[in-house]
Scaffold this motif. Structure first.
Motif, PDB file in Angstrom:
ATOM      1  N   ILE A  68      15.465   2.063   3.038  1.00  0.00           N
ATOM      2  CA  ILE A  68      15.325   3.331   2.636  1.00  0.00           C
ATOM      3  C   ILE A  68      15.604   4.403   2.043  1.00  0.00           C
ATOM      4  O   ILE A  68      15.340   5.493   1.672  1.00  0.00           O
ATOM      5  N   GLY A  69      16.809   3.165   0.314  1.00  0.00           N
ATOM      6  CA  GLY A  69      17.451   3.666  -0.214  1.00  0.00           C
ATOM      7  C   GLY A  69      16.551   4.520  -1.191  1.00  0.00           C
ATOM      8  O   GLY A  69      14.846   4.270  -1.660  1.00  0.00           O
ATOM      9  N   GLU A  70      16.997   5.379  -2.675  1.00  0.00           N
ATOM     10  CA  GLU A  70      16.463   5.503  -4.225  1.00  0.00           C
ATOM     11  C   GLU A  70      15.306   3.634  -4.671  1.00  0.00           C
ATOM     12  O   GLU A  70      14.489   4.249  -4.373  1.00  0.00           O
ATOM     13  N   GLN A  71      15.800   3.455  -4.153  1.00  0.00           N
ATOM     14  CA  GLN A  71      15.026   1.650  -4.469  1.00  0.00           C
ATOM     15  C   GLN A  71      13.530   1.625  -3.926  1.00  0.00           C
ATOM     16  O   GLN A  71      12.628   1.126  -4.319  1.00  0.00           O
ATOM     17  N   ALA A  72      13.918   2.197  -2.372  1.00  0.00           N
ATOM     18  CA  ALA A  72      12.876   1.812  -1.564  1.00  0.00           C
ATOM     19  C   ALA A  72      11.762   2.796  -2.494  1.00  0.00           C
ATOM     20  O   ALA A  72      10.466   2.408  -2.020  1.00  0.00           O
ATOM     21  N   GLN A  73      12.666   3.727  -2.305  1.00  0.00           N
ATOM     22  CA  GLN A  73      11.225   4.980  -2.253  1.00  0.00           C
ATOM     23  C   GLN A  73      10.905   5.328  -3.607  1.00  0.00           C
ATOM     24  O   GLN A  73       9.872   5.471  -3.648  1.00  0.00           O
ATOM     25  N   LYS A  96       6.747   5.100  -3.859  1.00  0.00           N
ATOM     26  CA  LYS A  96       6.010   5.928  -4.787  1.00  0.00           C
ATOM     27  C   LYS A  96       4.673   5.169  -6.064  1.00  0.00           C
ATOM     28  O   LYS A  96       4.208   6.233  -5.725  1.00  0.00           O
ATOM     29  N   ASN A  97       5.829   4.670  -6.349  1.00  0.00           N
ATOM     30  CA  ASN A  97       4.540   4.116  -7.460  1.00  0.00           C
ATOM     31  C   ASN A  97       3.540   2.893  -7.602  1.00  0.00           C
ATOM     32  O   ASN A  97       2.983   2.198  -8.079  1.00  0.00           O
ATOM     33  N   LEU A  98       3.603   2.590  -5.712  1.00  0.00           N
ATOM     34  CA  LEU A  98       2.616   1.352  -5.415  1.00  0.00           C
ATOM     35  C   LEU A  98       1.465   1.745  -5.618  1.00  0.00           C
ATOM     36  O   LEU A  98       0.913   2.984  -5.318  1.00  0.00           O
ATOM     37  N   LYS A  99       0.282   1.688  -6.158  1.00  0.00           N
ATOM     38  CA  LYS A  99      -1.073   1.852  -6.305  1.00  0.00           C
ATOM     39  C   LYS A  99      -1.683   0.493  -4.788  1.00  0.00           C
ATOM     40  O   LYS A  99      -1.542   0.022  -4.568  1.00  0.00           O
TER      41      LYS A  99
END
Ligand code: ADP
Ligand code: MG
Length: 391
Positions: free
Chosen positions: A96-101, A105-108
């Motif tokens: 749930i950190g920055e990388q996951a967020q 967010k960029n998932l299509k």
């Protein structure tokens, strides 16, 4: 009874969907050694992909202690999923950190992202609302397809659905339909078969089944505890000492609903090559232990099972891991396979035994959740299911 919305009841096109799956699979040297649980989630994953959802998959694996531990990474699982789907799968080493967020967010639409082990985060098993909120912030919708984890109220199995709408996946639906029906409105006769190693874990199940089932057939180590409770010395047999008082109570209440073995196979060691004897149930000499039910018991149980319209089985009849002591379990498996009613098997070792017997395809429903299926048999409402939206 199944009363919840599923993924077919909502619009998923163009939505970000967080899917809790049960990818708690065995991993050795960075490779998944049994992908049954991944396969069980494919139907839901494919549906969501075909319907244009951007999916974020999460699961626990093993028992890491609330912090990252490389041996429990979901990376090998993401790789196996990619192979099974024949489509790309993105993995981030973060929950749930920055990388996951950022990745979420960029998932299509149509893309699949696998997050790192939910239990790398301390708040997961504590059902910490802050963890749930962060997790929920990555998606518009929540799908719970992790039947095997639905008996635990954790952030990813329960808490998250307090922040975004939650619905059931196909596996969750199937499991709840079969097990729920068997317990709430079984076709009768309803026969339960219980065995395995520990009674303590299964006392609630026996109690509830004493009310619901027409017959309960006991085998495995569980039978030993009942023998001990009825006053037989059981030699060196496995006995769940803590459960003896309860076993006595159950024997007093059960009447003829509860059936115990009449013959057993005893051994002079816990070993496949041990010396063995087939004996009628009675005092077992010291140095000997009960490791299987005998053929007369199998024949008795077979008669009951064949006439059943609903059968639920949890717990092997003997130490089936040793071929010498697998006959009772396989004999009962044959009877269940031959039964024309609805047959349901739950429990990790019971499922392994039925797979080993080669009869798995003759069983109506093989549950993917050991603990969760036991809790359903106990009559407990699973929190990870209860929290989903009603239809
Ligand atoms: P499940 O995983 O299906 O719920 P359990 O975990 O309760 O089942 O029990 C499975 C184990 O019980 C198996 O490893 C089996 O070897 C063991 N077992 C069955 N019968 C006996 C027995 N008579 N003595 C000792 N262990 C037994
Ligand atoms: Mg087990």
């Amino acid at each position: 009874m199944f009363t919840k919305k599923t993924i077919t009841d909502i619009e998923v096109q163009g939505k970000r969907v967080l899917v809790r799956v049960d990818f708690n699979v065995p991993v050795k040297d960075g490779k998944v050694t049994d992908d049954t649980r991944i396969q069980a989630a494919l139907k839901t994953i494919r549906y969501l992909q075909d319907h244009g959802a951007a999916q974020i998959l999460c699961s626990h694996l093993g028992r890491p202690k609330g912090e990252p531990a490389p041996e429990f990474s979901l990376k090998p699982v993401a790789e196996r999923l990619e192979t099974l789907l024949g489509k790309p799968v993105i993995f981030v080493p973060d929950f749930i950190g920055e990388q996951a967020q950022y990745a979420a967010k960029n998932l299509k639409p149509g893309e699949i992202l696998v997050l790192e082990n939910t239990r790398f985060e301390k708040g997961e098993t504590k059902n910490d609302p802050q963890v749930s909120a962060r997790l929920a912030s990555m998606a518009d919708l929540y799908v719970n397809d992790a039947f095997g984890s639905a008996h635990r109220a954790h952030a990813s199995t329960e808490g998250v659905a307090h922040f975004i709408p939650g619905v059931a996946g196909f596996l969750m639906e199937k499991e709840i339909r079969y097990l729920g029906q068997a317990i709430a409105e079984p076709d009768r006769p309803f026969v339960a078969i219980l065995g395995g190693a520990k009674i303590s874990d299964k006392i609630g199940v026996i109690r509830n089944l004493l009310v619901k089932a027409d017959q309960i057939l006991i085998g495995g180590g569980m039978a030993n505890t009942f023998f001990h409770a009825s006053g037989y010395p059981v030699g060196d047999s496995l006995v769940d000492v803590e459960a003896i008082p309860t076993a006595k109570e159950i024997l007093a209440e059960a009447g003829n609903k509860l059936r115990l073995p009449v013959d057993v196979v005893i051994a002079d060691r816990f070993d496949n090559e041990a010396e063995t004897k087939l004996v009628q149930v009675g005092p077992i000499p010291d140095g000997w232990r009960i490791l299987d039910i005998g053929p007369e018991t199998v024949a008795n149980y077979r008669k009951v099972i064949e006439e059943a319209r609903t059968v639920v089985w949890n717990g092997p009849m003997g130490v089936f891991e040793f071929p010498t002591f697998a006959k009772g379990t396989f004999g009962v498996a044959e009877a269940v396979a031959a039964c024309r009613g609805t047959t349901i098997i739950g429990g990790g070792d019971s499922v392994a035994a039925v797979n080993l017997s080669g009869l798995a395809d003759k069983i109506t429903h093989i549950s993917t959740g050991g603990g969760a299926s036991l809790e359903m048999l106990e009559g407990t409402l699973l929190p990870g299911y209860a929290v989903l939206q009603d239809k």
